[in-house]
Design a protein around this motif. Structure first.
Motif, short mmCIF file in Angstrom:
data_model
loop_
_atom_site.label_atom_id
_atom_site.label_comp_id
_atom_site.label_asym_id
_atom_site.label_seq_id
_atom_site.Cartn_x
_atom_site.Cartn_y
_atom_site.Cartn_z
N ALA A 114 0.88 -1.17 0.00
CA ALA A 114 0.00 0.00 0.00
C ALA A 114 0.92 1.22 0.00
CB ALA A 114 -0.88 -0.01 1.24
N SER A 115 0.46 2.28 -0.62
CA SER A 115 1.31 3.47 -0.73
C SER A 115 0.46 4.73 -0.61
CB SER A 115 2.03 3.47 -2.08
OG SER A 115 1.08 3.51 -3.12
N GLY A 116 1.16 5.85 -0.51
CA GLY A 116 0.51 7.14 -0.59
C GLY A 116 0.71 7.68 -2.00
N PHE A 194 4.66 9.14 8.70
CA PHE A 194 4.30 9.51 7.34
C PHE A 194 5.11 10.75 6.97
CE2 PHE A 194 0.29 7.18 8.48
CZ PHE A 194 0.38 6.21 7.49
N GLU A 195 5.09 11.10 5.70
CA GLU A 195 5.90 12.19 5.20
C GLU A 195 5.29 13.54 5.58
OE1 GLU A 195 4.45 9.76 3.23
OE2 GLU A 195 6.21 8.49 3.59
N VAL A 211 4.53 6.69 -2.67
CA VAL A 211 5.55 6.55 -1.63
C VAL A 211 5.09 5.54 -0.59
CG1 VAL A 211 4.61 8.51 -0.28
CG2 VAL A 211 7.01 7.85 -0.01
N GLY A 212 6.05 4.78 -0.08
CA GLY A 212 5.72 3.78 0.93
C GLY A 212 6.95 3.37 1.73
N MET A 213 6.79 2.32 2.52
CA MET A 213 7.84 1.94 3.47
C MET A 213 8.33 0.51 3.27
SD MET A 213 5.99 3.60 6.83
CE MET A 213 5.06 5.15 6.67
N ASN A 237 -4.09 6.23 -0.08
CA ASN A 237 -4.44 7.60 0.30
C ASN A 237 -3.67 8.58 -0.57
OD1 ASN A 237 -2.26 6.33 2.27
ND2 ASN A 237 -1.72 8.49 1.96
N ALA A 239 -1.06 11.41 -0.66
CA ALA A 239 0.06 11.64 0.26
C ALA A 239 -0.13 12.98 1.01
CB ALA A 239 1.37 11.63 -0.51
N LEU A 247 -3.17 11.59 8.03
CA LEU A 247 -3.05 10.17 7.65
C LEU A 247 -3.02 9.29 8.89
CD1 LEU A 247 -0.25 10.51 4.96
CD2 LEU A 247 -2.72 10.42 4.65
N VAL A 252 -5.29 3.77 5.98
CA VAL A 252 -4.54 3.05 4.94
C VAL A 252 -5.08 1.63 4.81
CG1 VAL A 252 -2.28 2.04 4.40
CG2 VAL A 252 -2.43 4.42 5.18
#
Ligand code: HPA
Length: 275
Positions: A114-116, A194-195, A211-213, A237, A239, A247, A252
């Protein structure tokens, strides 16, 4: 022998003591695909906690095990749950599972997450084919340290981390289902925060779409050890700074769960074509 390689062989020997199943495709199940195992004709399950020394995730919703089985006749190993660098693991432990699946016989690694959405055109619930990644802000390339020669070369090429033929299979599968599939560049940051909006603006300026982790370090290690890699990200979501609401992990997971039906169909349909 290199300690990381020794640990890898121990993990392999343990799994081999439980099953002689040889997967062709290794699939990492990200948020939203936790129920994917019900699509398989399951042959064997091995909880990570059974494997001596194996990293076990601490994140809710990521409880982990390997599930071996066939999907539309294709032998598959699924990773239900993965460990993240932000949990405090050594990077070699974060990529150990991908390497292990290679040693168990896998030829293809299918990564999901999953990412933003950094791309302003992306909405929550979109699926994005990962066509490239950006790991330049990540503090630890997973190949740092003595090269494990048994796995691959010291300076692996990363021009095509995401195998073009596999990308085409995923595109064709989406088209066949009449499904919208976004495409783009995935950037892995460490998290776990989160960023900030400023970070997202910077990533956007650098051509990042999501973007993700997770994922990119696995893709690098997989590429190094000769796996063909592909990946799909569920944009859970918009970002930071692109949406008015703060967030949360729950948001998420909820968005990823909502996309689960189409995500499952896309992954399943694509793997069926990877015979
Ligand atoms: N940022 C980083 N990782 C994520 C996000 C996000 O906005 N959404 C899901 N994973």
């Amino acid at each position: 022998m290199d300690k990381r390689y020794e640990k890898l062989l121990e993990s392999r020997d343990y799994v081999r003591s439980r099953t002689d199943f040889r997967p062709k495709v290794a699939l990492v199940l990200g948020s939203g695909l936790g129920g994917f195992a019900s699509e398989l004709e399951v042959a064997c399950e091995v909880p990570y906690s059974d494997i001596p020394g194996f990293p076990v995730s601490t994140v809710p919703g990521h409880a982990g095990k390997f599930i071996f089985g066939t999907l539309e006749g294709v032998p598959v190993v699924c990773m239900q749950g993965r460990v993240h660098f932000y949990e405090g693991y050594d990077i070699s432990d974060v990529v150990l599972p991908a390497r292990l699946m290679r040693l168990l016989g896998a030829e293809i690694l299918f990564l999901t997450n999953a990412s933003g959405g950094v791309n302003k055109g992306f909405d929550a619930g979109d699926l994005m084919l990962i066509v490239d990644h950006n790991l330049m802000f990540f503090p630890r390339n997973p190949l740092i340290g003595a090269n494990i020669d048994e796995l691959g070369t010291r300076f692996p090429d990363m021009s095509h981390v995401y195998d073009p033929e596999l990308c085409d299979i995923i595109r064709e599968t989406a088209r066949g289902y009449g499904m919208d599939l976004r495409e783009g560049v995935y950037c892995q940051l460490t998290g776990p925060s989160f960023e900030t909006p400023a970070e997202i603006r910077a990533l956007g300026a650098l051509g990042v779409d999501a973007v993700g982790m997770s994922t990119a370090v696995e893709a690098v290690a997989a590429n190094h050890c000769g796996l063909r890699v592909c990946g799909v990200s569920c944009v859970a979501n918009k970002a930071a700074g692109l949406s008015p609401t703060p967030l949360t992990h729950e948001e998420v997971q909820e968005a990823a769960n909502k996309a689960a039906v189409k995500f499952t169909a896309l992954v399943k349909g694509s793997i069926a074509r990877m015979k």
